[in-house]
Design a protein around this motif. Structure first.
Motif, PDB file in Angstrom:
ATOM      1  N   PHE A  69      18.475  -6.647  25.887  1.00 27.62           N
ATOM      2  CA  PHE A  69      19.553  -5.665  26.450  1.00 27.62           C
ATOM      3  C   PHE A  69      19.897  -4.692  25.778  1.00 27.62           C
ATOM      4  O   PHE A  69      20.194  -3.444  26.083  1.00 27.62           O
ATOM      5  N   ALA A  70      19.762  -5.010  24.408  1.00 30.96           N
ATOM      6  CA  ALA A  70      20.325  -3.813  23.407  1.00 30.96           C
ATOM      7  C   ALA A  70      19.167  -2.774  23.480  1.00 30.96           C
ATOM      8  O   ALA A  70      19.520  -1.421  23.316  1.00 30.96           O
ATOM      9  N   ALA A  71      17.845  -3.155  23.659  1.00 29.30           N
ATOM     10  CA  ALA A  71      16.841  -1.956  23.643  1.00 29.30           C
ATOM     11  C   ALA A  71      17.072  -1.248  24.965  1.00 29.30           C
ATOM     12  O   ALA A  71      17.005   0.130  24.981  1.00 29.30           O
ATOM     13  N   HIS A  73      19.875  -0.858  26.723  1.00 30.30           N
ATOM     14  CA  HIS A  73      20.948   0.100  26.476  1.00 30.30           C
ATOM     15  C   HIS A  73      20.740   1.465  25.766  1.00 30.30           C
ATOM     16  O   HIS A  73      21.360   2.383  25.972  1.00 30.30           O
ATOM     17  N   ILE A  74      20.133   1.181  24.505  1.00 24.38           N
ATOM     18  CA  ILE A  74      19.692   2.267  23.611  1.00 24.38           C
ATOM     19  C   ILE A  74      19.013   3.402  24.678  1.00 24.38           C
ATOM     20  O   ILE A  74      19.410   4.705  24.361  1.00 24.38           O
ATOM     21  N   GLU A  75      18.057   2.892  25.440  1.00 20.67           N
ATOM     22  CA  GLU A  75      17.175   3.988  26.309  1.00 20.67           C
ATOM     23  C   GLU A  75      18.180   4.685  27.003  1.00 20.67           C
ATOM     24  O   GLU A  75      18.024   5.760  27.169  1.00 20.67           O
ATOM     25  N   CYS A  76      19.300   4.028  27.624  1.00 18.85           N
ATOM     26  CA  CYS A  76      20.270   4.838  28.647  1.00 18.85           C
ATOM     27  C   CYS A  76      21.306   5.648  27.654  1.00 18.85           C
ATOM     28  O   CYS A  76      21.568   6.819  28.105  1.00 18.85           O
ATOM     29  N   SER A  77      21.402   5.164  26.324  1.00 21.40           N
ATOM     30  CA  SER A  77      22.201   5.987  25.593  1.00 21.40           C
ATOM     31  C   SER A  77      21.739   7.413  25.147  1.00 21.40           C
ATOM     32  O   SER A  77      22.344   8.342  24.730  1.00 21.40           O
ATOM     33  N   LYS A  78      20.440   7.541  25.210  1.00 23.13           N
ATOM     34  CA  LYS A  78      19.599   8.678  24.680  1.00 23.13           C
ATOM     35  C   LYS A  78      20.180   9.800  25.589  1.00 23.13           C
ATOM     36  O   LYS A  78      20.043  11.114  25.304  1.00 23.13           O
ATOM     37  N   HIS A  79      20.384   9.356  26.977  1.00 19.61           N
ATOM     38  CA  HIS A  79      20.785  10.596  27.890  1.00 19.61           C
ATOM     39  C   HIS A  79      22.167  10.815  27.694  1.00 19.61           C
ATOM     40  O   HIS A  79      22.921  11.864  28.315  1.00 19.61           O
ATOM     41  N   MET A  80      23.005  10.117  26.879  1.00 17.39           N
ATOM     42  CA  MET A  80      24.576  10.491  26.496  1.00 17.39           C
ATOM     43  C   MET A  80      24.697  10.644  25.231  1.00 17.39           C
ATOM     44  O   MET A  80      25.317   9.824  24.606  1.00 17.39           O
ATOM     45  N   PRO A  81      24.188  11.544  24.336  1.00 18.79           N
ATOM     46  CA  PRO A  81      24.105  11.623  22.821  1.00 18.79           C
ATOM     47  C   PRO A  81      25.498  12.030  22.304  1.00 18.79           C
ATOM     48  O   PRO A  81      26.355  12.658  23.088  1.00 18.79           O
ATOM     49  N   LEU A  82      25.832  11.626  21.272  1.00 19.34           N
ATOM     50  CA  LEU A  82      27.133  11.746  20.661  1.00 19.34           C
ATOM     51  C   LEU A  82      26.960  12.579  19.369  1.00 19.34           C
ATOM     52  O   LEU A  82      25.953  12.557  18.604  1.00 19.34           O
ATOM     53  N   GLY A 205      18.145  -5.078  14.334  1.00 19.51           N
ATOM     54  CA  GLY A 205      18.772  -6.078  14.917  1.00 19.51           C
ATOM     55  C   GLY A 205      18.884  -6.990  14.179  1.00 19.51           C
ATOM     56  O   GLY A 205      19.745  -8.164  14.459  1.00 19.51           O
ATOM     57  N   GLU A 206      18.284  -7.227  13.171  1.00 23.07           N
ATOM     58  CA  GLU A 206      18.444  -8.174  11.814  1.00 23.07           C
ATOM     59  C   GLU A 206      19.498  -7.874  10.844  1.00 23.07           C
ATOM     60  O   GLU A 206      19.526  -6.630  10.389  1.00 23.07           O
ATOM     61  N   TYR A 371      23.604  11.368  17.284  1.00 17.62           N
ATOM     62  CA  TYR A 371      23.286   9.978  17.451  1.00 17.62           C
ATOM     63  C   TYR A 371      23.446   9.506  18.853  1.00 17.62           C
ATOM     64  O   TYR A 371      24.049  10.224  19.588  1.00 17.62           O
ATOM     65  N   TYR A 372      22.854   8.306  19.108  1.00 18.28           N
ATOM     66  CA  TYR A 372      23.331   7.707  20.402  1.00 18.28           C
ATOM     67  C   TYR A 372      23.708   6.254  20.301  1.00 18.28           C
ATOM     68  O   TYR A 372      23.541   5.491  19.212  1.00 18.28           O
ATOM     69  N   GLY A 373      24.827   5.797  21.042  1.00 15.58           N
ATOM     70  CA  GLY A 373      25.294   4.489  21.081  1.00 15.58           C
ATOM     71  C   GLY A 373      24.342   3.430  20.951  1.00 15.58           C
ATOM     72  O   GLY A 373      23.315   3.503  21.763  1.00 15.58           O
ATOM     73  N   SER A 374      24.643   2.344  20.175  1.00 16.29           N
ATOM     74  CA  SER A 374      23.933   1.263  20.432  1.00 16.29           C
ATOM     75  C   SER A 374      24.882  -0.063  19.793  1.00 16.29           C
ATOM     76  O   SER A 374      25.719   0.004  19.113  1.00 16.29           O
ATOM     77  N   LEU A 375      24.269  -1.281  20.275  1.00 17.84           N
ATOM     78  CA  LEU A 375      24.700  -2.538  20.088  1.00 17.84           C
ATOM     79  C   LEU A 375      24.252  -3.215  18.999  1.00 17.84           C
ATOM     80  O   LEU A 375      24.599  -4.260  18.627  1.00 17.84           O
ATOM     81  N   ILE A 376      23.324  -2.297  18.112  1.00 19.17           N
ATOM     82  CA  ILE A 376      22.453  -3.071  17.121  1.00 19.17           C
ATOM     83  C   ILE A 376      23.312  -3.537  15.809  1.00 19.17           C
ATOM     84  O   ILE A 376      24.207  -2.714  15.124  1.00 19.17           O
ATOM     85  N   PRO A 377      23.525  -5.022  15.710  1.00 19.04           N
ATOM     86  CA  PRO A 377      24.155  -5.448  14.599  1.00 19.04           C
ATOM     87  C   PRO A 377      23.555  -5.088  13.191  1.00 19.04           C
ATOM     88  O   PRO A 377      22.127  -5.108  13.224  1.00 19.04           O
ATOM     89  N   LEU A 378      24.146  -4.924  12.083  1.00 17.51           N
ATOM     90  CA  LEU A 378      23.763  -5.001  10.946  1.00 17.51           C
ATOM     91  C   LEU A 378      23.598  -5.852   9.965  1.00 17.51           C
ATOM     92  O   LEU A 378      23.086  -5.931   8.914  1.00 17.51           O
ATOM     93  N   GLY A 379      24.532  -7.016  10.192  1.00 19.78           N
ATOM     94  CA  GLY A 379      24.689  -8.323   9.493  1.00 19.78           C
ATOM     95  C   GLY A 379      24.716  -9.647  10.375  1.00 19.78           C
ATOM     96  O   GLY A 379      24.555  -9.712  11.621  1.00 19.78           O
TER      97      GLY A 379
END
Length: 379
Positions: A69-71, A73-82, A205-206, A371-379
């Protein structure tokens, strides 16, 4: 918010739940296929999705740990950059012995509206800030951080204590789903001017702290430059300069981990008030602006032949660009910051431009990045 009732697969692990979900019932709407719900959720901003984690345990798992799902979501977020705008608030004046720095990060959408703002305290002033996709790297003198501004998370990268950090590059390798931080540094001895190179790798994601450093040998050139490196299609590029006539570009292929050198497309650079390189239209481009002609010339590097070709020459009169903001590698739009304090988004496809308004305090901030939004966790 409408109440969500999950018909099947409740509170299972995300991968297992996906196989068992059939439909969901939304109060006031009725039953909807699970795949349609996923499609809707993948198009929502991260800030909204973080609130949806409270709906149920299964939604929390989907929006926290589900890599598929995170992947999506990232593909969709590329159309809404920030735009990510940073400001540093140092306490060194009031507390001279305090090396801490407060960084304030502000997100602005393509309409010029502020979507988020938060602050974090880190060790030491930041000398390099690089964004790649949805993540950013902050490099201080003796500390290094990875940041996902969408979820307001900043994690310190493990590094040797009391070892100074020099020239940093940051890129993403899709084929292995890895982010790589590249550190170019001088050896402790006086040598032939070459720089050592070490790479820190971690999977998307890791836990960032589970990654590791390793040496890959020497960099063939000294890559000191005031320009930040860019990553395009798994290759990091640095500008090398010993004067206008001797400008070249150093590249590092993140898959092969091999260096190469590329000449600039032009020798007579004095005609341009600025000459920058960015990722654009799926490749590396060099963009030059001439104040005399008010034209912006764009060259693209043809990967197979390593030959530059001028693709566009755009008349920007009466506007005067100050610098560029790197966009997504495959974008056909170029972001140009003007001396008039406007940000212009120019479409190479339609040959039309539109203005993006900054918020009022932009003059107090550093150069923005995209950048574009993502749910990628860092920890």
């Amino acid at each position: 918010m409408n109440q969500v009732i999950i018909i099947s697969g409740k509170d299972r692990k995300p991968e297992e739940a996906r196989k068992n979900y059939h439909v969901m019932e939304l109060a006031g709407i009725g039953y909807l296929p699970y795949d349609l719900i996923i499609e809707i959720l993948s198009r929502l901003p991260v800030k909204v999705l973080c609130k949806f984690r409270c709906v149920s345990k299964s939604w929390h798992g989907l929006l926290t740990r589900d890599k598929e799902f995170a992947a999506r979501h990232i593909e969709c977020s590329k159309h809404m950059p920030l735009l990510l705008i940073r400001r540093y608030l140092s306490d060194a004046i009031e507390e001279p012995n305090n090396s801490k720095t407060t960084i304030e990060l502000t997100s602005v959408d393509m309409q010029g509206d502020v979507t988020d703002r938060f602050k974090k305290v880190i060790d030491g002033p930041v000398h390099t800030f690089i964004s790649c996709g949805s993540l950013s790297v902050l490099c201080c003198m003796y500390s290094l951080y990875v940041c996902n501004p969408s979820i307001r998370e900043i994690v310190r990268v493990p590094y040797r204590s009391n070892s100074r950090l020099h020239n940093i590059g940051f890129g993403y390798l899709p084929i292995t789903n890895e982010y790589k931080i590249v550190h170019l540094h001088y050896h402790s001895y006086v040598g032939n001017g070459k720089m050592g190179c070490e790479i820190f790798s971690f999977r998307s994601g890791e836990d960032v702290t589970s990654g590791s450093w390793r040496q890959i040998g020497d960099c063939p050139s000294s890559a000191w430059t005031s320009e930040y490196p860019v990553c395009v299609n798994g290759v990091i590029y640095w500008s090398l300069s010993s004067g206008w006539k001797d400008r070249s570009i150093l590249s590092l292929d993140l898959k092969k981990e091999e260096f190469a050198s590329i000449s600039y497309p032009i020798r007579d650079s004095k005609k341009y008030s600025f000459l920058e390189y960015i990722g654009l239209m799926g490749g590396l481009c060099v963009v030059g602006f001439s104040e005399e002609t008010s034209r912006m010339d764009i060259w693209m590097l043809k990967n197979r032949t390593k030959i530059w070709a001028m693709e566009y020459s755009v008349n920007l009169s009466p506007l005067c660009p100050k610098f560029l903001i790197s966009t997504d590698d495959n974008s056909q739009e170029i972001l140009v910051h003007m001396e008039q304090r406007d940000l212009i988004c120019y479409s190479l496809k339609s040959q039309k431009s539109r203005r993006i308004g900054y918020h009022g305090a932009i003059k107090n901030y550093n150069k923005p990045c995209l950048y574009y939004g993502s749910l990628i966790p860092l920890g």
